[in-house]
Design a protein around this motif. Structure first.
Motif, short mmCIF file in Angstrom:
data_model
loop_
_atom_site.label_atom_id
_atom_site.label_comp_id
_atom_site.label_asym_id
_atom_site.label_seq_id
_atom_site.Cartn_x
_atom_site.Cartn_y
_atom_site.Cartn_z
N SER A 138 12.03 101.39 -7.07
CA SER A 138 10.64 100.95 -7.22
C SER A 138 10.46 99.45 -7.10
N SER A 139 11.54 98.73 -6.85
CA SER A 139 11.42 97.28 -6.65
C SER A 139 11.65 96.88 -5.19
N PRO B 144 3.10 102.26 -0.48
CA PRO B 144 2.95 103.66 -0.88
C PRO B 144 3.64 103.96 -2.21
N ASN B 145 3.57 105.21 -2.59
CA ASN B 145 4.29 105.70 -3.76
C ASN B 145 5.75 105.91 -3.37
N PRO C 203 6.27 95.36 -4.02
CA PRO C 203 6.89 95.72 -5.29
C PRO C 203 7.82 94.62 -5.79
N SER C 204 7.97 94.57 -7.10
CA SER C 204 8.69 93.45 -7.70
C SER C 204 9.57 93.96 -8.83
N GLN D 30 1.99 97.48 -8.97
CA GLN D 30 3.39 97.12 -8.69
C GLN D 30 3.64 95.62 -8.69
N PRO E 287 6.17 100.98 -10.82
CA PRO E 287 6.39 101.48 -9.47
C PRO E 287 5.05 101.53 -8.72
N ALA E 288 5.07 101.34 -7.40
CA ALA E 288 3.84 101.39 -6.60
C ALA E 288 3.27 102.80 -6.53
N GLY E 289 2.00 102.90 -6.22
CA GLY E 289 1.37 104.21 -6.04
C GLY E 289 0.14 104.40 -6.89
N LEU F 153 10.55 95.44 -12.18
CA LEU F 153 9.82 96.32 -13.10
C LEU F 153 9.73 95.66 -14.47
#
Lengths: 357, 357
Positions: B30-31, B242-243, A10-11, A188, A194-196, A13
């Motif tokens: 989320s990051s 994952p989420n 993740p990075s 992401q 957001p990831a998922g 947003l």
């Protein structure tokens, strides 16, 4: 203190995300039925906008999965009876190979040292291979392939399927989708979500392969077989209750990107990459891990750090800049810097200033 | 106009969700890296709190998947060499059976009319069955099983594994986890979260079965095999990115529920269910679909509507109340009303008032 996430996923947003999240809450997006008209419209808009942004052929299918890792599994299940071929030069291309092995296929791997590209002209693909797998941008090491090299394989082997992992190069990579069959990414990274959520794009030829395997009574998976995914996609739905929230956010960010213009996004990425490599090439404390400039990733920039990476990572955190560790065995030796659309030129300049102190 | 979602999933969000979403954005949840300490702590807290809330044995493993549908697939892949047994009385128990079939197993099904329970005493499980699958609460029809009936099977067949779908009864159902092996749910129902996260809980015995199949060189899946999931869970991680957002929200909502107290949540659910059934039983326009009171679900209340369901659904929408269609062939005949912790007694009373006009 404001934080800037330069981690390769993740990075950071996308700048508009917090606004879209607020709207998603206010509009009850997470309470609507995934079988109702409102969701179907979100599904359709997201697919249509993505096809427009990336110039994906109309005849290709777009599926929503949970991750790029899941995409690798579904591709092997649906496109390989026995033999896949994997170009391996890092942890994620290796993972694709290993997943094929886990699923009891008999994958081939052509492996080079991590941080290197391939001498594609020297490689002949065995006749029995059904699927050739490329990792366009190795997130673990920062090597990016030339897409023209990938297209050559489709021309040489028109009856084999071509899969391309664009996890950390989308939407920057200007891919001619009609010359490959299977493309996948997660949201992401370049999309700044957001990831998922994983996105899998397949050609009609890839779907045919899935049907061929199903007709032979082979196991192509259950709810996420290509056949089931197409059945639902044709109704603008997913087989299971999906991550509606993320699909909604993806639609919104793609539309923001359409307004900015994909060419501007790509141009900006080039500018930022140039700034970063220029600094790393000319500063004694650093050395880009990928020596050959033609295969250096523009979106995941990996550098050796002479004094080791951990101290500088800690120093940067104190200034609000979060960069990635090296991957695996390179954890303490490398830093990895993501260069995604969410990263502004100004923040890249700020990062370079901190790196140079 | 404020909307009340009584749909059986996705449904009304838990009242504290918008606050937690706001915090997730402000804290950059989320990051953050899914390999870093902050995520590991979120993973651990979520698992610990869930075990506390539901009284899950310490020795059981908790995995995060993308949906309950995926959970069904992973359970079949990891616990069945050939033979599973499915008690079918609606669309979701049927789906579990079909997934086993899709994966080229040889599942047995014991099917009764939709809307009915089972006469468990009359059923003997064939010797070769490896896994017995129960759908505790059939979301499609509103039938809930008595958990004591499920436990009896573990006592009668201690060497078979028992799987229980609690998708639409968690956290209401007071399950003795130590008497079953595999339990799963998704978060967009009783936990009132956005969709996109499935939770799978397994006993050490279920993990052993997965290892046994792996040792026989059978295909138990790749990144989401129980073995891979355990490898990562032991590090408070997941195999893929994952989420994270949803896992964070789940932790927060579970902690809110711990403060309210699981007994209070269950008591409130009973009160609301009583109000709804009392109304439906005593109003000429309605008739609960499940006749036998002992198997009526407390969390998904399904009713026939004499004049058909579509008109009343439209009328309710105009008043801000969204209830579910009937499922499948019952679409135009039934309404389904979710009774989850996010639904207040006041909003249930408001719904009843509108139903009675």
């Amino acid at each position: 203190m404001k934080k800037y996430f330069f981690t390769p996923g993740p990075s950071q947003l996308f700048p508009t995300i917090s606004k879209h999240i607020k709207n998603a809450v206010n509009y009850n997006i997470s309470s609507i039925s995934h079988r109702g008209q409102q969701f179907k419209q979100i599904f359709k808009n997201t697919v249509d906008s993505l096809k427009k942004l990336l110039n994906i052929p109309d005849t290709y299918y777009v599926f929503f999965l949970s991750s790029a890792t899941e995409a690798m599994e579904r591709i092997i299940e649906n496109c390989v009876e026995k033999y896949s071929f994997h170009f391996v030069n890092g942890a994620f291309s290796k993972k694709f190979f290993e997943i094929a092995s886990d699923l009891k296929k008999e994958p081939f791997e052509y492996e080079v040292d991590y941080g290197k590209g391939f001498n594609f002209n020297a490689i002949a693909i065995p006749k029995k291979i059904e699927l050739i797998c490329f990792t366009h941008n190795e997130t673990s090491t920062g090597v990016a392939l030339n897409v023209n090299d990938i297209y050559k394989f489709k021309k040489l082997y028109p009856n084999k399927l071509i899969a391309v992992d664009i996890v950390s190069s989308v939407p920057y990579v200007d891919l001619n989708y009609s010359l490959v069959d299977i493309i996948f990414f997660s949201v992401q990274k370049g999309f700044g979500l957001p990831a998922g959520l994983g996105v899998l794009i397949i050609s009609p030829q890839a779907l045919e392969k899935s049907k061929y395997l199903a007709n032979k009574n082979l196991n192509i998976g259950s709810h996420h077989s290509f056949i089931e995914l197409v059945n639902y996609a044709q109704k603008n739905q997913t087989p299971e209750t999906p991550n509606v929230f993320a699909i909604y956010l993806l639609e919104k960010v793609i539309n923001d990107m359409l307004k900015i213009g994909i060419n501007n996004i790509r141009k900006n990425t080039d500018i930022k990459a140039k700034l970063l490599y220029k600094f790393l090439d000319n500063n004694d404390g650093f050395k880009p891990f990928v020596e050959k400039k033609s295969v250096r990733s523009k979106t995941v920039i990996t550098s050796e750090v002479k004094i080791g990476s951990q101290e500088i990572i800690k120093k940067l955190i104190r200034k609000g800049f979060i960069v990635g560790n090296g991957y695996g065995i390179y954890k303490d030796k490398h830093i990895r810097i993501a260069n995604f659309p969410a990263h502004t030129i100004q923040s890249v300049k700020g990062l370079i200033t901190q790196l140079s102190i």
